[in-house]
Design an enzyme around this catalytic site. Structure first.
Site, short mmCIF file in Angstrom:
data_model
loop_
_atom_site.label_atom_id
_atom_site.label_comp_id
_atom_site.label_asym_id
_atom_site.label_seq_id
_atom_site.Cartn_x
_atom_site.Cartn_y
_atom_site.Cartn_z
CB CYS A 45 -10.24 88.28 11.53
SG CYS A 45 -9.51 87.76 9.73
CB CYS A 50 -8.20 85.17 8.80
SG CYS A 50 -9.72 85.31 9.70
CE LYS A 53 -6.08 80.56 7.68
NZ LYS A 53 -7.36 80.30 8.38
CE1 TYR A 181 -14.09 76.82 7.80
CE2 TYR A 181 -15.62 75.89 9.31
CZ TYR A 181 -15.26 76.60 8.36
OH TYR A 181 -16.44 76.77 7.66
CD GLU A 185 -7.78 77.03 8.48
OE1 GLU A 185 -7.61 77.53 9.44
OE2 GLU A 185 -8.61 77.42 7.36
CG HIS A 441 -7.04 74.03 -22.11
ND1 HIS A 441 -7.00 73.18 -21.40
CD2 HIS A 441 -5.65 73.75 -23.08
CE1 HIS A 441 -6.12 72.17 -21.67
NE2 HIS A 441 -5.29 72.40 -22.66
CD GLU A 446 -9.10 73.33 -18.85
OE1 GLU A 446 -9.65 73.50 -19.89
OE2 GLU A 446 -7.93 73.18 -18.73
P1 NDP Z 1 -15.09 73.69 14.52
O1 NDP Z 1 -16.39 74.14 15.08
O2 NDP Z 1 -14.59 73.96 13.17
O3 NDP Z 1 -14.75 72.14 14.85
C1 NDP Z 1 -14.79 71.92 16.06
C2 NDP Z 1 -14.07 70.35 16.34
O4 NDP Z 1 -13.82 70.09 17.77
C3 NDP Z 1 -14.79 69.32 15.59
O5 NDP Z 1 -14.16 68.41 15.08
C4 NDP Z 1 -15.83 68.88 16.86
O6 NDP Z 1 -16.02 67.48 16.67
C5 NDP Z 1 -14.79 68.87 17.97
N1 NDP Z 1 -15.49 69.53 19.30
C6 NDP Z 1 -16.44 70.16 19.34
N2 NDP Z 1 -16.73 70.23 20.84
C7 NDP Z 1 -16.06 69.34 21.32
C8 NDP Z 1 -15.67 68.86 22.78
N3 NDP Z 1 -16.46 69.35 23.69
N4 NDP Z 1 -15.04 67.98 23.02
C9 NDP Z 1 -13.94 67.50 22.16
N5 NDP Z 1 -14.34 67.85 20.84
C10 NDP Z 1 -15.15 68.98 20.57
O7 NDP Z 1 -14.28 74.76 15.51
P2 NDP Z 1 -12.73 75.48 15.41
O8 NDP Z 1 -12.41 75.50 16.91
O9 NDP Z 1 -11.85 74.79 14.40
O10 NDP Z 1 -13.27 76.57 14.83
C11 NDP Z 1 -14.25 77.49 15.31
C12 NDP Z 1 -14.96 78.53 14.22
O11 NDP Z 1 -13.65 79.51 13.47
C13 NDP Z 1 -15.25 77.54 13.20
O12 NDP Z 1 -16.43 77.20 13.39
C14 NDP Z 1 -15.09 78.59 12.06
O13 NDP Z 1 -16.48 79.17 11.85
C15 NDP Z 1 -14.01 79.63 12.40
N6 NDP Z 1 -12.88 79.69 11.43
C16 NDP Z 1 -12.83 79.77 10.22
C17 NDP Z 1 -11.76 79.63 9.44
C18 NDP Z 1 -11.74 79.69 8.04
O14 NDP Z 1 -12.75 80.52 7.43
N7 NDP Z 1 -10.90 79.20 7.38
C19 NDP Z 1 -10.53 79.02 9.78
C20 NDP Z 1 -10.40 78.82 11.48
C21 NDP Z 1 -11.67 79.03 12.17
P3 NDP Z 1 -17.19 66.81 15.88
O15 NDP Z 1 -16.58 66.11 14.85
O16 NDP Z 1 -17.88 66.01 17.23
O17 NDP Z 1 -18.10 67.84 15.33
#
Ligand code: NDP
Length: 452
Positions: A45, A50, A53, A181, A185, A441, A446
Site C-alpha cells: 500500500c 494505494c 497511486k 481496480y 485506475e 446545498h 445532497e
Molecule cells: P482485480 O481482481 O480487481 O481484477 C482482475 C482483472 O483481471 C479482472 O478484470 C479479471 O477479468 C482479469 N483477470 C483475472 N484473471 C485473469 C487471467 N488469468 N487472465 C486474464 N485476465 C484475468 O485485480 P487487480 O489486479 O486490479 O487488483 C488486485 C486487488 O488489489 C483487488 O482485488 C483489490 O482488492 C486490490 N486493489 C484495491 C484498490 C482500491 O481499493 N482502490 C486499488 C488497487 C487494487 P474478469 O472480468 O474475467 O473478472
C-alpha cells in the site's frame, strides 16, 4: 506478560499494513517482537500501491482542471507536464513514509530484519541472506499478495503495478490487461496524462464486483474520454518490435495493438511461494491463500496469518484491522469480532466510483422485495464544460424494513462522500433517516438525501 525461552514472543513475516500494525500493537502490549521484510518496510500500500497511486491520480486530475480553467476565466499559457518530476516527487514521498514506518517500529522496540524469512519449524524462521535462525513462540505471516501475470509468449516484455511507478518516460501508448481496480485506475491516470490507452480484458466486463449501473456509466464516460476497450480478448502473445515497441496480439480475432508499455493487472495472489508453510502443515487454498479461522489461526497452532495473504478482502484497512485484532487477542486478552459486512470501497478511476453494501442484483437475490432510488445529475463543476459527464447515485433499500442495504456512487469526489455515508449504511439506518436529513446545498452529496 510471561516471557518465553524463544528469541522473541512474536515473529512477523512481512512489514506491510497488517504486519506493521500487528507488530506495533503486540509490542505495546509488552510482547518482544521482530519483523522481517524482504523489500521495503511499509508494504504494497505504502511503497507501490494505494499511496503512490493516489498521488498519480491527483497529478492527472490537474489535466482536467487545466482544461476547465478557461471556462472559469483563467488563461493558463504554456502548461506542460513532466513525468520524471512527478515520478521523483512520488518516490520521495514513498521514501518519507518508509522512514516513518521504520521510526514507528523502532520507537515501539520492534526488531527489524531487512531480509527474507522462511519458516523452518513451528517456532523458527531462517533469514535468507544471513542464514540466521530466529525462534519465536508465535509466527505471524503477513506477506500480502503479489501480481500474477498469465502465461503467454512475450509476457517478459510486460510490467505490473510493481514497476509502473518507475517508468523512465510517460508512454505514448499503453495497453492495460485486466479491467479490475488496478487496470481502471491506471487507465484513468495514463489517459488524463495524455497517453493513448487500450484496456483489454478476457471477459466482457469491467469491475465485476460493482453495481452494473456504475460500471456502465464508467465505461461510457471513459470511452468518451478516449480510452479504447477490447473485450473477450485474452492476450495471445506480445511481440517486441525492432524499434523496441510492443505489439499485443489478442484472441478476439481483431488487429494487434501497438504499445510502448503493456501493464498487466489481472489480479493479485497470496504471496506464499517458498515460505515453508508445508514444513509446518499450514493449509492453503486453491489460490495459495492461507486458510485461517476468525482470529487468524492457521492449521499450525503457533502460526497465524492476516491481510491479503489470507485472501479474504484484499483491502488495506482490513489488513490493518486484522493485524490489530490479532495483537489485541494474543497479547492483551482482548477479543474483537471483526465485521466483514458493509465494507466501503472505491475505485480511483476518472471519474471515481465508490460503494458500500449490496449491489442491486445482490439485494434482489438476498431480499427479494427491494426498492431502488437513483439520482442522475450533472455535477455543478461540469456546468461550463462541453463534456456531458453525469454523476449517478443509487440507494438500494429493503422494502420490508426500509433499511438501506447498499449505496453506489460514481462522480467527482464519490469516495470522499461515500466514506461518510457508509457510517449510515453500516449503522443500519433507513431510507426515512436519509430523507429526514436536510440537504447541504449546493453540493453533490445532497443528492443522497434528495432521492425520492
Ligand atoms: P482485480 O481482481 O480487481 O481484477 C482482475 C482483472 O483481471 C479482472 O478484470 C479479471 O477479468 C482479469 N483477470 C483475472 N484473471 C485473469 C487471467 N488469468 N487472465 C486474464 N485476465 C484475468 O485485480 P487487480 O489486479 O486490479 O487488483 C488486485 C486487488 O488489489 C483487488 O482485488 C483489490 O482488492 C486490490 N486493489 C484495491 C484498490 C482500491 O481499493 N482502490 C486499488 C488497487 C487494487 P474478469 O472480468 O474475467 O473478472
Amino acid at each position: 506478560m510471561t516471557q518465553t525461552a524463544y528469541d522473541y514472543d512474536l515473529f512477523v513475516i512481512g512489514a506491510g499494513s497488517g504486519g506493521v500494525r500487528a507488530s506495533r500493537i503486540a509490542a505495546s502490549h509488552g510482547a518482544r517482537v521482530a519483523v522481517a521484510e524482504e523489500f521495503r518496510i511499509g508494504g504494497t500500500c505504502v511503497i507501490r500501491g494505494c499511496v503512490p497511486k493516489k498521488l498519480l491520480v491527483y497529478a492527472s486530475q490537474f489535466a482536467e482542471d487545466l482544461g476547465h480553467a478557461a471556462d472559469y476565466g483563467w488563461t493558463i499559457a504554456g502548461a506542460q507536464f513532466d513525468w520524471p518530476t512527478l515520478r521523483d516527487a512520488v518516490a520521495r514521498d514513498v521514501d518519507r513514509l518508509n522512514k516513518a514506518y521504520i521510526t514507528t517500529l523502532s520507537s515501539n522496540k520492534v526488531a527489524q530484519f531487512l531480509d527474507r524469512a522462511e519458516i523452518t519449524g513451528p517456532h523458527s524462521v531462517r533469514l535468507k541472506s544471513s542464514g540466521q535462525i530466529v525462534t519465536a513462540e508465535t509466527i505471524l505471516v503477513a506477506t500480502g499478495a503479489w501480481p500474477v501475470t498469465p502465461t503467454f509468449p512475450g509476457a517478459e516484455h510486460t510490467i505490473t503495478s510493481n514497476e509502473v511507478f518507475h517508468l523512465e518516460t510517460l508512454p505514448e501508448r499503453v495497453v492495460i490487461a485486466g479491467a479490475g481496480y488496478i487496470a481502471m485506475e491506471f487507465a484513468g491516470v495514463f489517459n488524463a496524462l495524455g497517453s493513448a490507452v487500450t484496456v483489454v480484458n478476457r471477459s466482457n466486463a469491467i469491475l465485476r464486483s460493482y453495481d452494473i449501473d456504475l460500471r456502465e456509466r464508467l465505461l461510457a464516460i471513459t470511452r468518451a474520454r478516449g480510452i479504447a476497450y477490447r473485450f473477450d480478448a485474452p492476450i495471445e502473445r506480445v511481440d517486441k518490435q525492432q524499434d523496441g515497441s510492443l505489439l499485443v496480439h489478442l484472441r478476439d480475432g481483431g488487429e494487434p495493438v501497438a504499445a510502448d508499455v503493456v501493464l498487466v493487472a489481472t489480479g493479485r495472489f497470496a504471496n506464499t511461494t517458498g515460505l515453508g508453510l508445508d514444513t509446518v502443515g499450514v493449509a492453503t487454498g486453491a489460490r495459495g491463500e492461507i486458510l485461517v479461522d476468525g482470529e487468524g489461526r492457521t492449521t499450525c497452532p503457533s502460526v497465524y496469518a492476516v491481510g491479503d495473504v489470507t485472501d479474504r478482502v484484499q483491502l488495506t484497512p482490513i489488513a490493518i484491522r486484522e493485524g490489530h485484532a490479532f495483537a489485541d487477542a494474543r497479547y492483551a486478552g482482548k477479543s474483537t469480532q471483526l465485521s466483514y459486512e458493509a465494507i466501503p470501497s472505491a475505485v480511483f478511476s476518472q471519474p471515481p466510483l465508490a460503494a458500500v453494501g449490496l449491489t442491486e442484483a445482490e439485494a434482489q437475490a438476498e431480499y427479494g422485495a427491494i426498492k431502488v432510488f437513483t439520482s442522475d445529475f450533472r455535477p455543478m463543476k461540469n456546468i461550463f464544460n462541453q463534456r456531458v459527464e453525469r454523476g449517478f447515485y443509487k440507494l438500494v433499500v429493503d422494502e420490508t424494513t426500509d433499511r438501506v442495504l447498499g449505496l453506489h456512487m460514481i462522480g467527482p469526489d464519490a469516495p470522499e462522500i461515500l466514506q461518510a455515508a457508509a457510517i449510515a449504511v453500516k449503522a443500519g439506518l433507513t431510507k426515512a433517516d436519509f430523507d429526514a436529513t436536510v440537504a447541504l446545498h449546493p453540493s453533490m452529496a445532497e443528492e443522497l438525501v434528495l432521492m425520492r
